[in-house]
Design a protein around this motif. Sequence first.
Motif, PDB file in Angstrom:
ATOM      1  N   UNK A  82       0.870  -1.174   0.000  1.00  0.00           N
ATOM      2  CA  UNK A  82       0.000   0.000   0.000  1.00  0.00           C
ATOM      3  C   UNK A  82       0.910   1.227   0.000  1.00  0.00           C
ATOM      4  N   UNK A  83       0.561   2.257  -0.741  1.00  0.00           N
ATOM      5  CA  UNK A  83       1.485   3.383  -0.883  1.00  0.00           C
ATOM      6  C   UNK A  83       0.752   4.566  -1.501  1.00  0.00           C
ATOM      7  N   UNK A  84       1.481   5.674  -1.637  1.00  0.00           N
ATOM      8  CA  UNK A  84       0.962   6.830  -2.352  1.00  0.00           C
ATOM      9  C   UNK A  84       0.682   8.026  -1.465  1.00  0.00           C
ATOM     10  N   UNK A  85       0.230   9.094  -2.109  1.00  0.00           N
ATOM     11  CA  UNK A  85      -0.096  10.310  -1.402  1.00  0.00           C
ATOM     12  C   UNK A  85      -0.038  11.508  -2.326  1.00  0.00           C
ATOM     13  N   UNK A  86      -0.287  12.669  -1.729  1.00  0.00           N
ATOM     14  CA  UNK A  86      -0.301  13.906  -2.497  1.00  0.00           C
ATOM     15  C   UNK A  86      -1.698  14.307  -2.902  1.00  0.00           C
ATOM     16  N   UNK A  87      -1.832  15.566  -3.269  1.00  0.00           N
ATOM     17  CA  UNK A  87      -3.147  16.136  -3.583  1.00  0.00           C
ATOM     18  C   UNK A  87      -3.077  16.842  -4.933  1.00  0.00           C
ATOM     19  N   UNK A  88      -3.624  16.252  -5.997  1.00  0.00           N
ATOM     20  CA  UNK A  88      -3.693  16.964  -7.271  1.00  0.00           C
ATOM     21  C   UNK A  88      -4.513  18.243  -7.112  1.00  0.00           C
ATOM     22  N   UNK A  89      -4.167  19.246  -7.852  1.00  0.00           N
ATOM     23  CA  UNK A  89      -4.842  20.546  -7.723  1.00  0.00           C
ATOM     24  C   UNK A  89      -6.352  20.406  -7.918  1.00  0.00           C
ATOM     25  N   UNK A  90      -7.094  20.961  -6.951  1.00  0.00           N
ATOM     26  CA  UNK A  90      -8.553  20.938  -7.030  1.00  0.00           C
ATOM     27  C   UNK A  90      -9.187  19.639  -6.570  1.00  0.00           C
ATOM     28  N   UNK A  91      -8.377  18.684  -6.080  1.00  0.00           N
ATOM     29  CA  UNK A  91      -8.921  17.391  -5.669  1.00  0.00           C
ATOM     30  C   UNK A  91      -8.666  17.124  -4.177  1.00  0.00           C
ATOM     31  N   UNK A  92      -8.808  18.151  -3.373  1.00  0.00           N
ATOM     32  CA  UNK A  92      -8.523  17.998  -1.942  1.00  0.00           C
ATOM     33  C   UNK A  92      -9.393  16.931  -1.296  1.00  0.00           C
ATOM     34  N   UNK A  93     -10.684  16.902  -1.649  1.00  0.00           N
ATOM     35  CA  UNK A  93     -11.603  15.955  -1.010  1.00  0.00           C
ATOM     36  C   UNK A  93     -11.389  14.534  -1.513  1.00  0.00           C
ATOM     37  N   UNK A  94     -11.089  14.380  -2.775  1.00  0.00           N
ATOM     38  CA  UNK A  94     -10.910  13.045  -3.360  1.00  0.00           C
ATOM     39  C   UNK A  94      -9.627  12.998  -4.185  1.00  0.00           C
ATOM     40  N   UNK A  95      -8.465  12.979  -3.507  1.00  0.00           N
ATOM     41  CA  UNK A  95      -7.195  12.975  -4.255  1.00  0.00           C
ATOM     42  C   UNK A  95      -6.991  11.732  -5.110  1.00  0.00           C
ATOM     43  N   UNK A  96      -7.511  10.579  -4.635  1.00  0.00           N
ATOM     44  CA  UNK A  96      -7.349   9.307  -5.347  1.00  0.00           C
ATOM     45  C   UNK A  96      -5.878   8.986  -5.627  1.00  0.00           C
ATOM     46  N   UNK A  97      -5.019   9.260  -4.632  1.00  0.00           N
ATOM     47  CA  UNK A  97      -3.587   8.991  -4.813  1.00  0.00           C
ATOM     48  C   UNK A  97      -3.088   7.845  -3.940  1.00  0.00           C
ATOM     49  N   UNK A  98      -3.983   7.181  -3.230  1.00  0.00           N
ATOM     50  CA  UNK A  98      -3.598   5.986  -2.470  1.00  0.00           C
ATOM     51  C   UNK A  98      -3.758   4.753  -3.353  1.00  0.00           C
TER      52      UNK A  98
END
Length: 476
Positions: free
Chosen positions: A177-193
């Motif tokens: 399991x890994x990942x992280x960060x916040x694409x611009x404008x996607x604070x609520x649902x970054x979908x980076x995990x």
Amino acid sequence: MEDLQVKLASAVGKVPPQGNPLVSHKFGADPYALVFDGRVYLYTTNDVLEYGEDGSVKDNTYGNINKIGIISSADLVNWTDHGIINVAGSEGAAKWATQSWAPAIAHKVINGQDKFFLYFANNASGIGVLEGDSPVGPWKDPIGKALILRSTPGVEKVTWLFDPAVLVDDDGKAYIYFGGGVPEGKDESPDTARVMQLGDDMISVVGEAQVIPAPFMFEDAGINKYNGTYYFTYCSNFYNGDRPEGSPPAGEIAYMTSDSPMGPWTYRGTILKNPGHFFGVGGNNHHVIFEFKNAWYIAHHAQTLSKAMGVPKGYRSTHLNELKFQDADQSIQEITANYEGAAQVQLFNPYESVEAATIGWNAGIATEASSDGSLTVTDIDSGDWIALSKVDFGSNGASSFAASVSEASAAAVVELRLDAADGKLIGTLPVRATGDQAAEYQTEVSGAEGVHDLYLVFKGQPDSKLFKLHSWQFGQ
């Protein structure tokens, strides 16, 4: 030299009888746990003070961190320092990597042999893996390159490719399991995990990484299985706009549950507020959950040691608290972080050889690797001390004390005291000048029966380093 009047050094950061932070002679961030052979090993990002040209401490840039620290304990209060693993860079096992952040560790029996796999983040650009035959190595790079990159299927849109966690399931299959960060404008649902299956060899990946839809995801993957339910834990991001009701607040450890290691996942809530809430100094929040001796714990970090040192500039220390699952609804009780820490789970045995870098509390000392790979206590000035919690001398008590030292520059003593650095004196070990040679010394002991905190108080010539302490042991 028994009556030396010496000003005793003061503990900083971890103060008796408190259990947190776990160690105070060095930093250690982003903890990850391995329970093996009756001990818990914690692997940490090796934060080290950075200095500006004027000699003042700078903010932690993390850019120079290419080592991982290891400490271990059988009782959760007294911790043995195992030093550092040279992971990245020209001196590291993974020479292709430049940094080593946020480790994860897994154990698996392969072809009848215990194997240990240490996963690490090469900054936020990829995840590597080292392999060893014991929890403390030695370590090698089995593939000579990153295990996971953005070219890995399903990983292309991960902003920060770091912070691994690993689960070896009951059927022997393993998942990362890994990942992280916040694409611009996607604070609520970054979908980076992400979650991805590992190969049976633990050094390859299988198939395509799957998205874990963690609300307000920021970083810090965690994974556990309890009573057949999978728990994915993570740190929420610091978005300061409106959050829908039921969303995780900023910088807290949140969790999701699933009936499968790959999902689908259900968001459940948060379990640990940001360290700033508890300790008055914030920063990121990073954790690991593990089971040890029939109880569950959460290790997490905070800037308590650096705050006590007057430099709360991003240098983090590991803390430990008990964690409780609620069987009725598969929830986790909220944790109250504190300086008290976890209770000691067993008494300390002084009648086995003790590595000197086994420490409950300390004042003034440091540790360094010796030629045989073990760690010595060094940087010892007159008035410095180390202490062990709840040492069991038994009903008959101790009759002798022996220690191995080296590099004694002049005559010195080790005072053995109970329950405080100026507590009851049970023996005094004389140390003679040895030059560079190692030497064994022994002395008689009296008055040490039952359970006490033990203090080894170092006294000798002021304004000079006294000696290096390698190991010690009491006799009955």
